[in-house]
Design an enzyme around this catalytic site. Sequence first.
Site, PDB file in Angstrom:
ATOM      1  N   ASN A   9       0.882  -1.175   0.000  1.00  0.00           N
ATOM      2  CA  ASN A   9       0.000   0.000   0.000  1.00  0.00           C
ATOM      3  C   ASN A   9       0.917   1.221   0.000  1.00  0.00           C
ATOM      4  O   ASN A   9       1.476   1.585   1.035  1.00  0.00           O
ATOM      5  CB  ASN A   9      -0.883  -0.039   1.254  1.00  0.00           C
ATOM      6  CG  ASN A   9      -1.735   1.206   1.392  1.00  0.00           C
ATOM      7  OD1 ASN A   9      -1.833   2.017   0.461  1.00  0.00           O
ATOM      8  ND2 ASN A   9      -2.363   1.365   2.546  1.00  0.00           N
ATOM      9  N   TRP A  10       1.067   1.807  -1.174  1.00  0.00           N
ATOM     10  CA  TRP A  10       1.989   2.959  -1.278  1.00  0.00           C
ATOM     11  C   TRP A  10       1.432   4.206  -0.613  1.00  0.00           C
ATOM     12  O   TRP A  10       2.159   5.157  -0.398  1.00  0.00           O
ATOM     13  CB  TRP A  10       2.260   3.272  -2.753  1.00  0.00           C
ATOM     14  CG  TRP A  10       3.122   2.294  -3.487  1.00  0.00           C
ATOM     15  CD1 TRP A  10       3.542   1.062  -3.058  1.00  0.00           C
ATOM     16  CD2 TRP A  10       3.677   2.469  -4.805  1.00  0.00           C
ATOM     17  NE1 TRP A  10       4.316   0.458  -4.024  1.00  0.00           N
ATOM     18  CE2 TRP A  10       4.408   1.311  -5.109  1.00  0.00           C
ATOM     19  CE3 TRP A  10       3.611   3.484  -5.748  1.00  0.00           C
ATOM     20  CZ2 TRP A  10       5.079   1.142  -6.320  1.00  0.00           C
ATOM     21  CZ3 TRP A  10       4.265   3.326  -6.953  1.00  0.00           C
ATOM     22  CH2 TRP A  10       5.003   2.174  -7.230  1.00  0.00           C
ATOM     23  N   LYS A  11       0.119   4.200  -0.337  1.00  0.00           N
ATOM     24  CA  LYS A  11      -0.549   5.398   0.221  1.00  0.00           C
ATOM     25  C   LYS A  11      -0.288   6.604  -0.691  1.00  0.00           C
ATOM     26  O   LYS A  11      -0.133   6.431  -1.896  1.00  0.00           O
ATOM     27  CB  LYS A  11      -0.093   5.647   1.664  1.00  0.00           C
ATOM     28  CG  LYS A  11      -0.230   4.388   2.521  1.00  0.00           C
ATOM     29  CD  LYS A  11      -0.098   4.642   3.991  1.00  0.00           C
ATOM     30  CE  LYS A  11      -0.260   3.325   4.744  1.00  0.00           C
ATOM     31  NZ  LYS A  11      -0.258   3.483   6.192  1.00  0.00           N
ATOM     32  N   HIS A  97      -9.608   1.385   4.460  1.00  0.00           N
ATOM     33  CA  HIS A  97      -8.362   1.553   5.214  1.00  0.00           C
ATOM     34  C   HIS A  97      -8.622   2.497   6.383  1.00  0.00           C
ATOM     35  O   HIS A  97      -9.419   3.429   6.266  1.00  0.00           O
ATOM     36  CB  HIS A  97      -7.267   2.117   4.296  1.00  0.00           C
ATOM     37  CG  HIS A  97      -5.921   2.083   4.956  1.00  0.00           C
ATOM     38  ND1 HIS A  97      -5.518   3.045   5.853  1.00  0.00           N
ATOM     39  CD2 HIS A  97      -4.906   1.183   4.882  1.00  0.00           C
ATOM     40  CE1 HIS A  97      -4.306   2.726   6.287  1.00  0.00           C
ATOM     41  NE2 HIS A  97      -3.914   1.605   5.723  1.00  0.00           N
ATOM     42  N   GLU A  99      -7.091   4.903   7.485  1.00  0.00           N
ATOM     43  CA  GLU A  99      -6.879   6.326   7.167  1.00  0.00           C
ATOM     44  C   GLU A  99      -8.106   6.892   6.439  1.00  0.00           C
ATOM     45  O   GLU A  99      -8.450   8.060   6.618  1.00  0.00           O
ATOM     46  CB  GLU A  99      -5.593   6.486   6.331  1.00  0.00           C
ATOM     47  CG  GLU A  99      -4.363   6.270   7.203  1.00  0.00           C
ATOM     48  CD  GLU A  99      -3.166   5.650   6.485  1.00  0.00           C
ATOM     49  OE1 GLU A  99      -3.095   5.690   5.248  1.00  0.00           O
ATOM     50  OE2 GLU A  99      -2.289   5.106   7.199  1.00  0.00           O
ATOM     51  N   GLU A 169      -5.702  -4.571  10.482  1.00  0.00           N
ATOM     52  CA  GLU A 169      -4.644  -3.596  10.720  1.00  0.00           C
ATOM     53  C   GLU A 169      -4.932  -2.811  11.995  1.00  0.00           C
ATOM     54  O   GLU A 169      -5.711  -1.850  11.985  1.00  0.00           O
ATOM     55  CB  GLU A 169      -4.566  -2.609   9.548  1.00  0.00           C
ATOM     56  CG  GLU A 169      -4.276  -3.275   8.216  1.00  0.00           C
ATOM     57  CD  GLU A 169      -3.684  -2.272   7.227  1.00  0.00           C
ATOM     58  OE1 GLU A 169      -2.565  -2.516   6.766  1.00  0.00           O
ATOM     59  OE2 GLU A 169      -4.324  -1.246   6.947  1.00  0.00           O
ATOM     60  N   GLY A 175       2.317   2.463  10.756  1.00  0.00           N
ATOM     61  CA  GLY A 175       3.273   3.549  10.582  1.00  0.00           C
ATOM     62  C   GLY A 175       3.985   3.948  11.867  1.00  0.00           C
ATOM     63  O   GLY A 175       4.660   4.970  11.922  1.00  0.00           O
ATOM     64  N   SER A 215       3.224  -1.978  10.373  1.00  0.00           N
ATOM     65  CA  SER A 215       4.669  -2.074  10.566  1.00  0.00           C
ATOM     66  C   SER A 215       5.250  -3.453  10.226  1.00  0.00           C
ATOM     67  O   SER A 215       6.159  -3.936  10.911  1.00  0.00           O
ATOM     68  CB  SER A 215       5.057  -1.648  11.988  1.00  0.00           C
ATOM     69  OG  SER A 215       4.651  -0.311  12.217  1.00  0.00           O
ATOM     70  N   GLY A 236       2.681  -0.924   4.292  1.00  0.00           N
ATOM     71  CA  GLY A 236       2.799   0.476   3.899  1.00  0.00           C
ATOM     72  C   GLY A 236       4.255   0.863   3.689  1.00  0.00           C
ATOM     73  O   GLY A 236       4.848   0.594   2.635  1.00  0.00           O
ATOM     74  N   GLY A 237       4.853   1.466   4.712  1.00  0.00           N
ATOM     75  CA  GLY A 237       6.217   2.012   4.624  1.00  0.00           C
ATOM     76  C   GLY A 237       7.226   1.090   3.946  1.00  0.00           C
ATOM     77  O   GLY A 237       7.964   1.519   3.042  1.00  0.00           O
TER      78      GLY A 237
HETATM   79  P1  PGA Z   1       2.689   0.455   7.647  1.00  0.00           P
HETATM   80  O1  PGA Z   1       1.222   0.667   7.007  1.00  0.00           O
HETATM   81  O2  PGA Z   1       3.209  -0.826   7.088  1.00  0.00           O
HETATM   82  O3  PGA Z   1       3.465   1.659   7.202  1.00  0.00           O
HETATM   83  O4  PGA Z   1       2.503   0.391   9.129  1.00  0.00           O
HETATM   84  C1  PGA Z   1       0.349  -0.407   6.828  1.00  0.00           C
HETATM   85  C2  PGA Z   1      -0.958   0.071   6.229  1.00  0.00           C
HETATM   86  O5  PGA Z   1      -1.480   1.108   6.681  1.00  0.00           O
HETATM   87  O6  PGA Z   1      -1.509  -0.544   5.291  1.00  0.00           O
END
Ligand code: PGA
Length: 252
Positions: A9-11, A97, A99, A169, A175, A215, A236-237
């Site tokens: 997930n590049w966001k 998600h 977010e 999640e 994050g 994470s 994500g990251g």
């Molecule tokens: P993260 O994000 O790996 O940066 O914690 C995961 C996500 O929100 O899908």
Amino acid sequence: MRKKIAAANWKMNCTMQQAEDLLNNLSSANVNLSNDKISIIAVPFPYLLLAKQKLASKQNMFVAAQNCYTKRSGAFTGEISVEMLQSMNIPFVIIGHSERREYFNETNTMLADKVNIALEYNIQPIFCCGEALEIREAATQNSFVEKQLKDSLFHLSNEQILKVVIAYEPIWAIGTGKTATSQQAQEMHQHIRNVLAEKFGNDIANEISILYGGSVKGNNAVELFSQPDVDGGLVGGASLNAEEFSLIINAL
Ligand code: PGA
């Protein structure tokens, strides 16, 4: 057998040039994928076609959108429809998600509508659920996640639920560098599978991939993915670096 999935997930990250570099690196990465072990790359909307082109020769690596709207088409400035995604042959879309839930006020009911329209257009939802820190501290995470699933997914038919990928999640792990322990992940994944089994039956619940997100890194993926109910990750990251994401894919 349910699929193992490493999803990126590049966001809201990457310029065009950075996206191109990352896709080039992913397309030349040495990863072990098969029909049962797949990777899904959720890129920002402007890079969907580029990602499809760059990854076209990569077997079992698919492109996803990070969101969609609840309506087919029309006067909804700035939104993206599943009809558009379908016309670009995008097979997956992330829905709900945390977010989106937090910053864009997406409710369980709205997410049920998004799941419905995605399925109607034959796009597989990667449905996200997970609790905030206060809920974990109050030890009410199981009922909280159960309600997210019931409100947004329980109206589906057996055939429809089999198309859904679930991503658990915990918000406190996203994050933050604070990963759930493999035991915490396994406990919740098992709970999710039990909740699905109560509604849809054991055979169906056993076919649904449940990913862990929060994470996930190259150095903790093996341990997390070794849990019996953890079928991979939504990352994500660590997905912004092809080398690190390849480690995660190869941890499947
Ligand atoms: P993260 O994000 O790996 O940066 O914690 C995961 C996500 O929100 O899908």
